[in-house]
Design an enzyme around this catalytic site. Sequence first.
Site, PDB file in Angstrom:
ATOM      1  N   HIS A 145     -83.970  35.345  25.039  1.00 24.40           N
ATOM      2  CA  HIS A 145     -85.279  36.004  24.907  1.00 24.40           C
ATOM      3  C   HIS A 145     -86.069  36.007  26.218  1.00 24.40           C
ATOM      4  CE1 HIS A 145     -85.870  37.254  20.793  1.00 24.40           C
ATOM      5  NE2 HIS A 145     -85.616  36.057  20.285  1.00 24.40           N
ATOM      6  N   ASP A 147     -94.001  40.148   9.595  1.00 25.46           N
ATOM      7  CA  ASP A 147     -93.031  39.106   9.295  1.00 25.46           C
ATOM      8  C   ASP A 147     -91.923  39.603   8.365  1.00 25.46           C
ATOM      9  OD1 ASP A 147     -93.320  36.630  10.439  1.00 25.46           O
ATOM     10  OD2 ASP A 147     -93.511  35.641   8.487  1.00 25.46           O
ATOM     11  N   GLU A 179     -89.309  31.529  21.249  1.00 23.81           N
ATOM     12  CA  GLU A 179     -89.055  31.730  22.684  1.00 23.81           C
ATOM     13  C   GLU A 179     -90.317  31.690  23.540  1.00 23.81           C
ATOM     14  OE1 GLU A 179     -88.804  33.841  20.132  1.00 23.81           O
ATOM     15  OE2 GLU A 179     -89.197  35.921  20.695  1.00 23.81           O
ATOM     16  N   TYR A 201     -81.864  41.654  13.658  1.00 16.39           N
ATOM     17  CA  TYR A 201     -80.975  40.744  14.384  1.00 16.39           C
ATOM     18  C   TYR A 201     -79.537  41.267  14.418  1.00 16.39           C
ATOM     19  CZ  TYR A 201     -84.578  37.071  14.283  1.00 16.39           C
ATOM     20  OH  TYR A 201     -85.716  36.345  14.457  1.00 16.39           O
ATOM     21  N   GLY A 247     -86.248  28.235  13.456  1.00 12.41           N
ATOM     22  CA  GLY A 247     -85.225  27.527  14.210  1.00 12.41           C
ATOM     23  C   GLY A 247     -85.722  27.320  15.629  1.00 12.41           C
ATOM     24  N   GLU A 294     -85.008  41.244  18.996  1.00 10.79           N
ATOM     25  CA  GLU A 294     -84.044  40.344  18.345  1.00 10.79           C
ATOM     26  C   GLU A 294     -82.596  40.831  18.393  1.00 10.79           C
ATOM     27  OE1 GLU A 294     -84.772  37.406  17.737  1.00 10.79           O
ATOM     28  OE2 GLU A 294     -86.961  37.460  17.628  1.00 10.79           O
ATOM     29  N   HIS A 350     -79.874  31.546  22.154  1.00 11.24           N
ATOM     30  CA  HIS A 350     -80.671  32.639  21.607  1.00 11.24           C
ATOM     31  C   HIS A 350     -82.076  32.661  22.226  1.00 11.24           C
ATOM     32  CE1 HIS A 350     -82.037  35.458  18.414  1.00 11.24           C
ATOM     33  NE2 HIS A 350     -83.196  34.842  18.613  1.00 11.24           N
ATOM     34  N   GLU A 351     -82.752  31.532  22.164  1.00 10.20           N
ATOM     35  CA  GLU A 351     -84.131  31.498  22.683  1.00 10.20           C
ATOM     36  C   GLU A 351     -84.148  31.733  24.193  1.00 10.20           C
ATOM     37  OE1 GLU A 351     -86.050  31.858  20.359  1.00 10.20           O
ATOM     38  OE2 GLU A 351     -84.876  30.998  18.728  1.00 10.20           O
TER      39      GLU A 351
HETATM   40  N1  BES Z   1     -88.658  35.009  17.778  1.00 12.89           N
HETATM   41  C1  BES Z   1     -87.897  34.434  16.738  1.00 12.89           C
HETATM   42  C2  BES Z   1     -88.734  33.733  15.712  1.00 12.89           C
HETATM   43  C3  BES Z   1     -89.759  34.617  15.008  1.00 12.89           C
HETATM   44  C4  BES Z   1     -89.488  35.923  14.661  1.00 12.89           C
HETATM   45  C5  BES Z   1     -90.981  34.085  14.681  1.00 12.89           C
HETATM   46  C6  BES Z   1     -90.450  36.693  14.018  1.00 12.89           C
HETATM   47  C7  BES Z   1     -91.942  34.855  14.040  1.00 12.89           C
HETATM   48  C8  BES Z   1     -91.672  36.170  13.704  1.00 12.89           C
HETATM   49  C9  BES Z   1     -86.827  33.473  17.277  1.00 12.89           C
HETATM   50  O1  BES Z   1     -86.283  33.867  18.494  1.00 12.89           O
HETATM   51  C10 BES Z   1     -85.677  33.465  16.314  1.00 12.89           C
HETATM   52  O2  BES Z   1     -85.076  34.477  16.143  1.00 12.89           O
HETATM   53  N2  BES Z   1     -85.395  32.316  15.710  1.00 12.89           N
HETATM   54  C11 BES Z   1     -84.312  32.152  14.754  1.00 12.89           C
HETATM   55  C12 BES Z   1     -83.142  31.451  15.382  1.00 12.89           C
HETATM   56  C13 BES Z   1     -82.126  32.312  16.016  1.00 12.89           C
HETATM   57  C14 BES Z   1     -80.952  31.457  16.500  1.00 12.89           C
HETATM   58  C15 BES Z   1     -81.639  33.465  15.197  1.00 12.89           C
HETATM   59  C16 BES Z   1     -84.784  31.249  13.643  1.00 12.89           C
HETATM   60  O3  BES Z   1     -85.869  30.696  13.769  1.00 12.89           O
HETATM   61  O4  BES Z   1     -84.069  31.081  12.673  1.00 12.89           O
HETATM   62 ZN    ZN Z   2     -85.071  35.566  18.301  1.00 16.30          ZN
END
Ligand code: BES
Ligand code: ZN
Length: 615
Positions: free
Chosen positions: A313, A389, A285, A397, A282, A332, A309-310
């Site tokens: 961060h 991952d 950050e 979260y 989505g 998170e 959200h971003e």
């Molecule tokens: N930092 C994350 C994306 C991420 C996490 C990339 C772990 C690689 C490994 C980003 O801040 C995130 O949480 N994105 C979410 C959206 C958010 C509104 C919950 C997403 O991509 O869905």
């Molecule tokens: Zn995040």
Amino acid sequence: MKYLYILLCLSLMACQQNKTADPDKNSADPHSYARPAEAVVKHLDLTLEVDFTAHVLTGKAEWTIANLAKADTIIFDTRQLRILRVTQGEEQKETAFVLGKDDKYLGQPLKVKIDPSSTKVTIWYKTTENSAALQWLNPHQTAGKKYPFLYTQSEAILARTWIPCQDSPGIRFNYDATVAVPPGLLALMSAGNPQQRSVNGEYRFKQPHVIPSYLMALAVGNLAFKAIDQRAGVYAEPVTLPKAAWEFADMGKMVNAAEKLYGRYQWGRYDVLVLPPSFPFGGMENPMLTFATPTVIAGDRSLVSLVAHELAHSWSGDMVTNATWNDFWLNEGITDYFERRIVEEVYGKEEAKMQEVLGFESLKETVEDLGPKNPDTKLKGNYAGRDPDEGMTDIAYEKGALFMKTIELAAGRERFDKFLKGYFESHAFQSITTEEFVKYLEENLISKEPELRDKIKAADWIYKPGIPANHPPVNSEKFNAINSIVSRWKAGIDVASVKGRISTANEFLYFIKALPDSISADDLALLDKEFGFTKSGNSEIQCVWYTLAIKHKYRPAYPYIEDFLINVGRRKFLLPLYKEMALTADGKAWAKEIYKKARPNYHSVSYNSIDDILK
Ligand code: BES
Ligand code: ZN
């Protein structure tokens, strides 16, 4: 001379082999080969040439290092790179290096021979066609269809696939970069950025603050900029820019709200880059420049909490960073909590509450799926030997955010906000472990009012699986109303009872999820006729509706599902759809057919997960 060099290499290899017997000796991070207590990076001067024909980055990474233990070797992380040459010192004296054994996730340690007084190591390298962080898009895969596009995704441990680096979130450095791209394209990084194209395709960047490697980012494409206010703006392809700027019009307000809550925004500018739809997340950050999926452009600003959200961060994550991926919840969980506080400030309490409930519902599902005793449901993770991952679940979260809310309710909002603001201030530009957080919580909140210890039960949240019994109540009046409508249905659905009673995207989302399992394809047709879910422009609604359509064989939605899967690369949406399809033989065959066309459009982060489902 040549003989001497080979001898040097051999002896270095032999001595390194002994050391790799215990790869974690000096490093608490199980996902990096680096030994920062011995020799650690401090600054990066990066030079990159972007070749869109060969799909290769040619790079020179000039690392300023601190040789703390007067070691004879410094270790970098690399994966899917070709290392061409390595030197040490300002005078760039050729030095011996060796690449260790290749691990599926960690890649290969690059061990470079250094003098005890050495302060510089320079690595010449090229990326390969496998370099997992990179996605090279042909013009057809962009919105404008005329220019190619490149972007990187470094979190969690993919920075090492485009820059040889000490790829641990516990190690920070600042950077300068020079990037050469074909004239006519714009290059952007997680740093101070240009707002216009350069004439010759060369761009210079500076990130003055120390950041961990997973926040290294680059995007190159036919991009344009539009300001939202003095410090916030949007980058996108020219055809997407007007829609994107309209959707994100509240960005400036969000930055102001965030500052009011938890202290000054320290990064200078805050911009968002809208990527082509293949972006696997989505949002990401990247400091000063959030990368975002175009699937949040719903046309009614209903999904802009992603920007909140971003943005959050910028404090929790970019400024105060998890020291290892086992501490991911610090990034998170705190961000998720912070996001909802921004949403509350900008869009009101009810909106924030609805998001809390949606989060809590998916947390319960995740705990059920993993099993309430599963160690992966503890906040403090243990992902050694696995891809970090895997820790990107609702535990980090939503359980993380609920833990923050528990502390807020126990201490009272005023004291909690002061605590969190102090936490950001006192750990700014540092990476910290869960244990350091616990100590800070104890010293700055609990010890001042010991009754809080039993109210909060921090150790239960962090080190025990499942959802602790002392979690605060989570509920939304608007959602309660939907529950009572649905529960009053006796024989089949009653569309009339919903008509005019729900209106916002969140309510529709909740409503679709609340539909009874007994629903039929005919029922879905009635709902679709009334609310037009199949043709919705809201990607969150599309995802849950399409999942339901697959489950109940609602065929009119199939062409739209196919279209969605081919055009969107966001893993969070792809996984539930492909998983649902894979449950039946027919569905799986259909999924495979679509996947043949869709896979070339996905980033490695997405196709690596889906390959497993459709095996
Ligand atoms: N930092 C994350 C994306 C991420 C996490 C990339 C772990 C690689 C490994 C980003 O801040 C995130 O949480 N994105 C979410 C959206 C958010 C509104 C919950 C997403 O991509 O869905
Ligand atoms: Zn995040």
